[in-house]
Design an enzyme around this catalytic site. Structure first.
Site, mmCIF file in Angstrom:
data_model
loop_
_atom_site.group_PDB
_atom_site.id
_atom_site.type_symbol
_atom_site.label_atom_id
_atom_site.label_comp_id
_atom_site.label_asym_id
_atom_site.label_seq_id
_atom_site.Cartn_x
_atom_site.Cartn_y
_atom_site.Cartn_z
ATOM 1 N N GLU A 186 17.909 -28.610 -8.204
ATOM 2 C CA GLU A 186 18.865 -29.702 -8.398
ATOM 3 C C GLU A 186 18.910 -30.623 -7.179
ATOM 4 O O GLU A 186 19.237 -30.200 -6.070
ATOM 5 C CB GLU A 186 20.246 -29.120 -8.702
ATOM 6 C CG GLU A 186 20.295 -28.504 -10.086
ATOM 7 C CD GLU A 186 21.511 -27.653 -10.321
ATOM 8 O OE1 GLU A 186 21.802 -27.398 -11.501
ATOM 9 O OE2 GLU A 186 22.154 -27.234 -9.344
ATOM 10 N N THR A 198 19.039 -18.861 -12.749
ATOM 11 C CA THR A 198 19.449 -19.392 -14.048
ATOM 12 C C THR A 198 18.215 -20.010 -14.683
ATOM 13 O O THR A 198 18.055 -21.215 -14.778
ATOM 14 C CB THR A 198 20.600 -20.400 -13.955
ATOM 15 O OG1 THR A 198 20.931 -20.825 -15.273
ATOM 16 C CG2 THR A 198 20.296 -21.586 -13.113
ATOM 17 N N ASN A 232 26.285 -30.201 -8.730
ATOM 18 C CA ASN A 232 27.043 -28.987 -8.959
ATOM 19 C C ASN A 232 28.545 -29.175 -8.855
ATOM 20 O O ASN A 232 29.315 -28.417 -9.446
ATOM 21 C CB ASN A 232 26.577 -27.882 -7.993
ATOM 22 C CG ASN A 232 25.267 -27.285 -8.439
ATOM 23 O OD1 ASN A 232 25.222 -26.479 -9.347
ATOM 24 N ND2 ASN A 232 24.174 -27.710 -7.822
ATOM 25 N N LYS A 268 12.634 -23.023 -18.157
ATOM 26 C CA LYS A 268 13.679 -23.915 -17.699
ATOM 27 C C LYS A 268 14.289 -23.308 -16.440
ATOM 28 O O LYS A 268 14.321 -22.090 -16.252
ATOM 29 C CB LYS A 268 14.753 -24.143 -18.769
ATOM 30 C CG LYS A 268 15.570 -22.942 -19.176
ATOM 31 C CD LYS A 268 16.746 -22.554 -18.299
ATOM 32 C CE LYS A 268 17.678 -23.704 -18.043
ATOM 33 N NZ LYS A 268 18.838 -23.245 -17.164
ATOM 34 N N THR A 318 31.855 -31.457 -15.848
ATOM 35 C CA THR A 318 32.492 -32.719 -16.254
ATOM 36 C C THR A 318 31.479 -33.804 -16.488
ATOM 37 O O THR A 318 31.819 -34.877 -16.921
ATOM 38 C CB THR A 318 33.491 -33.180 -15.167
ATOM 39 O OG1 THR A 318 32.806 -33.287 -13.904
ATOM 40 C CG2 THR A 318 34.620 -32.188 -15.035
#
Length: 415
Positions: free
Chosen positions: A287, A201, A410, A190, A415
């Site tokens: 991303e 990450t 990001n 991942k 949220t």
């Protein structure tokens, strides 16, 4: 990224990869389930070997190493064997102090008790939001819901349960013959944001049924990681939880592999093939990314110099933005080479974008702006070739373009 594009990416390696996963090697089972850390998606994964497996791992260089890494390190140092891996997503259990360490140890103990093995045979991984304590009660209940490994065996569920902002699952598999036995190597990973050499990450889990000496496995993993996972970047950030873990359970029945074995190099190349495929999939899934960028540097003074140049280019926000904007702006590539930190002769540098030469001996080369732009528009994988005309050092690095969606993802991550 849809499954067809993912398969196409795997086929780039001339058919050496096969259809398979971390459960393709003999004696490995895996799965994933929903325990409530995330709102709806699978968030608790497990990997199990029918026998204790020789283990090796490499970890993030970030000084804020999360408690799960420390627990995994302790397990491997206790005997060099791992039989089970428990992974949660949605919460990194990082910067969580003594309570975080207690929770990571509790994850190890509860999973060990549930599958009936000693605690030091369990590795623990977590990924997700930093600075929040684990909802440990939910994880404990999730472990209890792992009732039948054979019935729940599903590699895709494992691959899904370890994801955070990823847009697709990542896996790779290959096999080779050693001592008349078929040895299989599979992997899952991942990673999407906060991807940077050295590691990110990201989590990567490699399995093999090869019989191999632990020191040899450890040395090989470090070497392969340096050439694959440490050669990708998305945004220049290095995370707190990064781990690459390899397990070798010996179920294939080959003679013990060491560097002296005649098939050692072939085995190591197959491990590299799996890790390289996973690394490229992570880079492509940056991303908000729309394109994979591959930078190939040759004829540097050393491989280390070549790595510095390749990383500098693929990590340049200006290069990444130009690729997204489909602008063949070679000036940004040259700038990244210039601040890479190596000594070079600017009058000997050659640069190409795909099939189009942009720079020759440090001077602009006449090229069709329209054709170069079309190359950027029509390809998902963008290749940049750099020839430093110095010696024989070579390296390859991977990254992705920088898009508006990266900021959106990001900016709203929590949220």
């Amino acid at each position: 990224m849809n499954s067809v594009k993912q398969v196409d990416m795997l086929k780039e390696n001339k058919g050496s990869l096969i259809d398979g996963s971390i459960t393709s090697p003999l004696g490995f089972l895996a799965g994933g389930l929903f325990c409530g850390i995330k709102r709806k998606r699978l968030d608790l994964a497990w990997l199990y070997s029918e026998v204790p497996a020789t283990a090796a791992a490499v970890y993030t260089t970030n000084l804020f190493q999360a408690p799960p890494l420390k627990v995994t390190q302790d397990s491997i140092q206790s005997g060099g064997k791992i039989q089970g891996v428990i992974v949660n997503s949605g919460n990194a259990n990082a910067c969580t102090g003594e309570e975080g360490l207690k929770n990571a140890l509790l994850m190890r103990r509860k999973f060990a008790e549930h599958i009936g093995v000693r605690e030091h045979l369990i590795a623990v991984s977590s990924t997700g939001i930093i600075g929040e304590q684990l909802p440990i009660e939910k994880i404990e209940k999730g472990i209890l819901n792992m009732t039948d490994f054979y019935q729940q065996n599903d590699a895709t569920d494992f691959e899904t349960a370890i994801l955070t902002t990823d847009t697709f699952v990542k896996h790779a598999c290959t096999e080779l013959e050693i001592d008349g036995k078929t040895v299989t190597i599979g992997g899952a990973a991942k990673g999407s944001g906060m991807i940077h050499p050295n590691m990110a990450t990201m989590l990567a889990f490699i399995t093999t049924d090869a019989n191999i000496q632990q020191d040899a496995l450890n040395q090989s993993l470090k070497k392969v990681t340096d050439e694959t996972f440490n050669m990708i970047t998305v945004d220049g950030d290095t995370s707190t939880n990064d781990t690459v873990l390899i397990l070798a359970n010996g179920k294939a029945g080959n003679k013990e592999l060491t560097p002296a074995h005649p098939k050692w190099h072939a085995f190591e190349q197959c491990v590299k093939l799996v890790c390289q495929s996973l690394a490229k999939q992570i880079a492509r899934d940056g991303e908000g990314a729309t394109k994979l960028i591959e930078v190939q540097v040759k004829s540097a003074e050393s491989d280390q110099d070549a790595k510095k140049v390749a990383k500098s280019i693929v990590g340049s926000n200006l290069v990444k933005a130009a690729i997204y904007g489909e602008d063949p702006n070679w000036g940004r590539i040259i700038a990244a080479i210039g601040y890479s930190g190596i000594e070079l002769d600017p009058t000997k540098i050659n640069v190409s974008l795909g099939p189009y030469k942009l720079l020759e001996n440090g001077l602009p080369y006449p090229f069709s702006e329209k054709e170069a732009t079309n190359y950027l528009q029509q390809n998902e994988t963008i290749q940049i070739f750099v020839d430093l005309s110095a010696a024989s050092g070579n390296a390859v690095a991977w990254g992705c373009d920088l898009t508006y969606d990266y900021v959106k993802i990001n900016a709203s991550y929590r949220t």
